[in-house]
Write a protein that holds these residues in place. Structure first.
Motif, short mmCIF file in Angstrom:
data_model
loop_
_atom_site.label_atom_id
_atom_site.label_comp_id
_atom_site.label_asym_id
_atom_site.label_seq_id
_atom_site.Cartn_x
_atom_site.Cartn_y
_atom_site.Cartn_z
N GLY A 297 33.24 2.54 -46.02
CA GLY A 297 32.77 3.04 -47.46
C GLY A 297 32.16 4.31 -47.49
N ARG A 298 31.67 4.55 -46.36
CA ARG A 298 30.94 5.63 -46.33
C ARG A 298 31.65 6.93 -45.46
NH1 ARG A 298 28.11 5.89 -50.13
NH2 ARG A 298 27.00 7.58 -49.34
N ASN A 299 32.98 6.61 -44.90
CA ASN A 299 33.62 7.47 -44.29
C ASN A 299 34.65 8.14 -44.99
OD1 ASN A 299 31.84 6.69 -42.16
ND2 ASN A 299 33.01 7.70 -40.86
N VAL A 300 35.18 9.35 -45.08
CA VAL A 300 36.32 9.65 -45.57
C VAL A 300 37.06 10.36 -44.41
CG1 VAL A 300 37.16 11.36 -47.21
CG2 VAL A 300 34.93 10.06 -47.84
N ALA A 301 38.16 9.84 -44.49
CA ALA A 301 39.44 10.55 -43.73
C ALA A 301 39.95 11.84 -44.69
CB ALA A 301 40.60 9.74 -43.20
N LEU A 302 39.99 12.97 -44.29
CA LEU A 302 40.31 14.09 -45.04
C LEU A 302 41.25 14.92 -44.41
CD1 LEU A 302 39.66 15.68 -47.64
CD2 LEU A 302 37.85 16.70 -46.15
N PRO B 196 31.70 9.76 -53.27
CA PRO B 196 33.09 10.54 -52.91
C PRO B 196 33.80 11.27 -53.82
CG PRO B 196 32.95 8.14 -52.65
CD PRO B 196 31.68 8.42 -53.20
N GLN B 197 33.96 10.82 -55.12
CA GLN B 197 34.67 11.55 -56.06
C GLN B 197 34.00 12.86 -56.40
OE1 GLN B 197 37.17 10.12 -57.30
NE2 GLN B 197 36.51 8.25 -56.03
N VAL B 198 32.83 13.27 -56.24
CA VAL B 198 32.15 14.61 -56.45
C VAL B 198 32.79 15.54 -55.13
CG1 VAL B 198 30.03 15.85 -56.28
CG2 VAL B 198 30.11 13.52 -57.32
N LEU B 199 32.60 14.78 -54.03
CA LEU B 199 33.27 15.57 -52.86
C LEU B 199 34.76 15.89 -53.15
CD1 LEU B 199 32.75 16.57 -49.79
CD2 LEU B 199 33.91 14.18 -49.04
N LEU B 200 35.34 14.77 -53.49
CA LEU B 200 36.73 15.37 -53.89
C LEU B 200 37.06 16.52 -54.68
CD1 LEU B 200 39.71 14.72 -53.37
CD2 LEU B 200 39.92 12.85 -55.30
N ARG B 201 36.19 16.20 -55.98
CA ARG B 201 36.29 17.36 -56.99
C ARG B 201 35.71 18.65 -56.53
NH1 ARG B 201 32.61 15.50 -60.78
NH2 ARG B 201 33.91 13.47 -60.64
N LEU C 54 36.04 19.80 -53.44
CA LEU C 54 37.17 20.32 -52.50
C LEU C 54 38.25 20.95 -53.20
CD1 LEU C 54 36.95 17.72 -49.70
CD2 LEU C 54 36.15 20.07 -49.45
N ILE C 55 38.70 20.21 -54.42
CA ILE C 55 39.90 20.71 -55.25
C ILE C 55 39.39 22.02 -56.13
CG2 ILE C 55 41.05 20.28 -57.07
CD1 ILE C 55 40.92 17.14 -56.47
N ASP C 56 38.17 22.16 -56.29
CA ASP C 56 37.53 23.21 -56.95
C ASP C 56 37.59 24.41 -55.81
OD1 ASP C 56 37.20 21.89 -59.14
OD2 ASP C 56 35.13 21.66 -59.03
N ALA C 57 37.35 24.02 -54.58
CA ALA C 57 37.28 25.14 -53.49
C ALA C 57 38.58 25.76 -53.48
CB ALA C 57 36.73 24.66 -52.46
N GLY C 58 39.62 25.03 -54.07
CA GLY C 58 40.91 25.79 -53.81
C GLY C 58 41.99 25.19 -52.81
N ALA C 59 41.28 24.31 -52.13
CA ALA C 59 42.13 23.57 -50.76
C ALA C 59 43.33 22.75 -51.42
CB ALA C 59 41.30 22.74 -50.20
N PHE D 242 42.94 12.01 -48.68
CA PHE D 242 41.65 11.69 -48.90
C PHE D 242 41.48 10.29 -48.96
CE2 PHE D 242 37.65 10.91 -51.44
CZ PHE D 242 36.96 12.38 -51.11
N GLU D 243 40.76 9.46 -48.14
CA GLU D 243 40.79 8.14 -48.00
C GLU D 243 39.54 7.60 -47.48
OE1 GLU D 243 43.33 4.80 -45.54
OE2 GLU D 243 43.59 6.64 -45.20
N LEU D 244 39.06 6.64 -48.21
CA LEU D 244 37.85 5.98 -47.83
C LEU D 244 38.20 5.16 -46.78
CD1 LEU D 244 35.99 5.41 -51.25
CD2 LEU D 244 34.98 6.75 -49.39
N VAL D 245 37.66 5.00 -45.53
CA VAL D 245 37.99 4.48 -44.47
C VAL D 245 36.88 3.63 -43.71
CG1 VAL D 245 40.05 5.76 -43.94
CG2 VAL D 245 37.85 6.35 -42.75
N GLN D 246 37.44 2.81 -42.88
CA GLN D 246 36.38 1.98 -42.24
C GLN D 246 36.22 2.91 -40.75
OE1 GLN D 246 37.26 -2.17 -41.34
NE2 GLN D 246 36.44 -2.82 -43.27
N PRO D 247 35.13 3.18 -40.26
CA PRO D 247 35.02 4.02 -39.40
C PRO D 247 35.59 3.15 -38.02
CG PRO D 247 32.87 3.12 -39.90
CD PRO D 247 33.62 2.60 -40.76
N SER D 248 36.05 4.00 -37.00
CA SER D 248 36.24 3.57 -35.55
C SER D 248 34.84 3.10 -35.00
CB SER D 248 37.16 4.39 -34.78
OG SER D 248 36.43 5.85 -34.76
#
Lengths: 444, 320
Positions: B231-236, B275-280, B282-287, B292-298
């Motif tokens: 939940g604290r990790n994002v696969a991007l 995580p929603q702020v991060l997503l927004r 990134l979109i705003d940045a133009g990428a 974009f997935e909340l994952v369990q870390p390895s």
């Protein structure tokens, strides 16, 4: 006791006894010992049978037939027999002719492959003062001895006959020789000859010392090998380090014991049976056979060593071996390579040699204070006490006391070594300093 | 609570220069495959050696198979494969194995039978050639490893401890090792292995314990550990706007750490970051966002995150 000790000991024993090195060493040493005893005697027999003394010219200026007697004496000596040389030639001369004849003879000697030497007999010879010999073999001691005794015998015979002694008696008297083997007498009666006692003592002490060094260092190498191949960790996950150490010392010690018993058995056997046979075969006659017989005196197995002394010597070997082998094991566990081991093993070696250095004074006077002290110290007694016991009679009380001292010394060595070994076996990297080792001993 | 194969409580081991293990407690359930993870010099080998009573802890207690670890005979129920492999080089394979089996309390006859079986099973004894009669140093490295492996298991131990078992193994032997571990587990045995290769641990272990600098960082079942750190990790995955994206990912209010794999990022969110702020952003940045997935870390991620570079003490790899 821990059954695992015996499993470890069994492996050590079988792996070592199976090795080619062990078989060669075990058989080669008695063979070398026998050779070392047989060869000098054979050499003296061989060299004395040199027919060179027959290839000389005797210039006899005595006018009394001394030259012929000398020639006969040389021919009569069975040890100079030869099928090709008939014997010395005798030229009878007057004192006036002598210088020229001698010149000629020496010129003949200088020609290769003819005359070997020239013996000049004069009135001075007959007077028992001097004879002259010049020859190619002037530095061959046995040849000169032969000539000298032939001349002496002949002069004696001529003189005795001159005094009116019957030729038969004169002949016997001139050949008279007294043998006097010195026999040692101790508290328990007669036992062996004096000189062979010393020789056997040295050989025996050397064998004990050598065995302790060789097998002690084998323990060290074995420990080092287990450490460097890292097999130690696998083994230590099944066995306590103390048991591994004990098993190793036990196993290698059994190897050493097997070797020593084989050596002594073979040596005693060859001294009593094989060597007389060899001498008989060589044809050395009674003299050589009695020399061999002297090595094993009556009632003893080998020189002054009785079976009892053997048993005690083996007891000392066990004690000495435990003492030195555990110390060597500690050294092996401290280091990381063979070179480091040789270096770190020097103190142990010095301790070992400290007994050997004093061997000579002990041999000369086995009852001196020095000898007594050394036969009580745990690190020298295993080597010196058996030698002393072969040379002189040591009271059973002293033997028991000295053995107890040696046993206490061994226990101390085991205690010390086990502590170093425990830590050392799993320590890799730099060789530890003395201070670090002291710490291991304190905290282990 | 499940029965424990190994129970270590408050164990410490100090050496002159450093502390190898400090106040370590860990529990290994019976029948599990347990991973002891940590960087070089973390104290893994020291811990293992203490379980095997090769070295004594300064303090704390160790219970093995429900008995104090010093109980006589307990070592016969443990199989150990040390990190540094080694066997008697000049000895016949069969004799080495017989020796080690006898030390573990197997009778000579039974041991001989098992050794023949194992040699065949590891294809060291084939109709053409029986390597059992060869000396150890006549064997290839791979074959020596097999022999060492047989030595570890020949007495059918209840607890198997493998120290860095995969180091130096070729792929075929590594596979054989994995198969064996699975089989041991199926037969109810407990397997502990230490490693610093997280992939192996993640695939094979039921539970893990991560240690660093002689201390436990975390332990538990793999699933649990991953859930705790989930939940604290994002696969991007994204394309374009590299500079603007870079600025966003460097914002400490949002991102704690980035594992940049060029076109794929594994991101650990900053504490309290949404995580929603991060997503927004990134979109705003133009990428253009591809994933974009909340994952369990390895385990690897968790390891890096929890131990970090700081957990690796330098110059202390002497005990692996």
């Amino acid at each position: 006791m821990d059954k695992k000790i015996f499993i470890v000991a069994k492996r050590e024993y079988l792996e070592r006894v199976r090795s080619r090195w062990f078989i060669v060493m075990t058989l080669a040493v008695p063979a070398l010992l026998v050779l070392a005893m047989v060869i000098p005697i054979m050499m003296s027999l061989r060299s004395s049978s040199s027919p060179n003394v027959r290839r000389i010219r005797i210039l006899d200026a005595t006018g009394g037939g001394l030259g012929n007697r000398v020639a006969e004496a040389i021919k009569a000596d069975s040890s100079t027999r030869s099928d090709t040389v008939t014997g010395p030639t005798v030229v009878v001369a007057t004192p006036a002719e002598l210088p020229k004849l001698e010149e000629d003879a020496i010129r003949d000697v200088m020609k290769p492959k003819s005359l070997i030497g020239v013996l000049v007999l004069t009135d001075s010879t007959l007077a028992g003062k001097s004879a002259r010999y010049s020859g190619r073999n002037a530095s061959t001691i046995s040849d000169i001895d032969k000539l000298e005794s032939a001349v002496r015998q002949s002069v004696m015979m001529v003189r005795l006959q001159g005094e009116g002694v019957k030729p038969q008696t004169a002949n016997e008297l001139s050949r008279l020789r007294v043998r006097m083997p010195a026999e040692r007498v101790g508290d328990k009666g007669r036992g062996g000859s004096g000189t062979t006692g010393i020789i056997v003592g040295i050989v025996f002490g050397a064998l004990l010392l050598m065995s302790i060094i060789v097998h002690g260092q084998n323990v060290m190498r074995g420990v080092l090998d287990e450490k460097t191949t890292r097999v130690a960790e696998v083994v230590l996950s099944s066995v306590k380090p103390e048991a591994l150490l004990a098993g190793k010392v036990l196993g290698v010690g059994a190897v050493g014991l097997t070797q020593i018993v084989t050596w002594l058995g073979l040596s005693a056997y060859s001294a009593n049976f094989v060597m007389p046979m060899i001498f008989k075969a060589v044809g050395g006659g009674a003299a050589a056979a009695s020399t061999a017989g002297a090595i094993s005196g009556p009632g003893s197995v080998f020189g002054g060593m009785t079976l009892g002394v053997f048993a005690i010597a083996i007891g000392y070997f066990v004690l000495g071996f435990v003492f030195y082998a555990t110390l060597y094991a500690a050294v092996g566990s401290m280091v990381n390579s063979e070179q480091e081991a040789q270096q770190a093993g020097v103190p142990v070696m010095l301790l070992l040699m400290s007994g050997w250095i004093f061997l000579n004074p002990v041999l000369i006077n086995p009852n001196s204070t020095l000898a007594v002290v050394l036969s009580w110290l745990p690190w020298t007694s295993p080597i010196l006490m058996p030698i002393r016991m072969g040379l002189t009679s040591v009271s059973p009380l002293s033997v028991t006391g000295s053995m107890i001292c040696a046993a206490l010394g061994s226990i101390a060595a085991v205690w010390l070594a086990a502590r170093i070994y425990r830590v050392g076996m799993l320590m890799y990297g730099k060789k530890p300093s003395l201070r670090e080792v002291a710490k291991w001993i304190r905290y282990a | 609570m499940a029965k424990l194969a190994v129970d270590i409580r408050n164990v410490a081991k100090r050496y002159e220069q450093h502390v190898a293990v400090r106040d370590l407690s860990l529990q290994v359930p019976v029948g599990s495959v347990y991973g002891l993870l940590g960087p070089n010099g973390a104290g893994k080998t020291t811990t293992i050696r203490m379980i095997l009573d090769i070295i004594a802890p300064d303090s704390g207690t160790i219970t093995v198979l429900d008995q104090p670890h010093r109980t006589p005979g307990i070592l016969s129920r443990i199989g150990y494969l040390p990190e540094e492999r080694g066997l008697y080089k000049k000895m016949q394979v069969k004799r080495v194995l017989l020796f080690l089996a006898e030390l573990k309390g197997v009778s000579g006859k039974e041991a001989t039978r098992r050794i023949d079986e194992w040699l065949e099973r590891m294809s060291l004894a084939t109709p053409e050639k029986n390597w059992g009669d060869a000396k150890i140093d006549e064997l290839s490295r791979g074959m020596q490893q097999k022999v060492q492996f047989i030595a570890t298991l020949v007495h059918d131990p209840d607890l198997v401890i493998l120290d860095e078992p995969f180091s130096g193994l070729d792929p075929i032997n590594a596979q054989a090792l994995k198969d064996t571990v699975v089989e041991l587990k199926r037969r109810g045995k407990t397997v502990i292995f230490s490693t610093h290769v997280m992939d192996n641990a993640e695939r094979m272990c039921d539970s893990v314990c991560i240690i660093a600098k002689g201390e436990k960082v975390l332990d538990g079942s793999v699933a649990e550990v991953r859930k705790q750190h989930g939940g604290r990790n994002v696969a991007l995955g994204l394309v374009g706007a590299e500079e603007a994206v870079g600025v966003v990912l460097r914002d400490p209010r949002l991102v704690q750490r980035v594992d940049d794999n060029n076109r794929f990022f594994e991101i650990e969110l900053a504490p309290m970051a949404d995580p929603q702020v991060l997503l927004r952003r990134l979109i705003d940045a133009g990428a253009s966002i591809e994933r974009f997935e909340l994952v369990q870390p390895s385990l690897h991620q968790i390891f890096i995150q929890r131990v970090g570079a700081a957990g690796v003490e330098t110059g202390m790899s002497g005990h692996g």
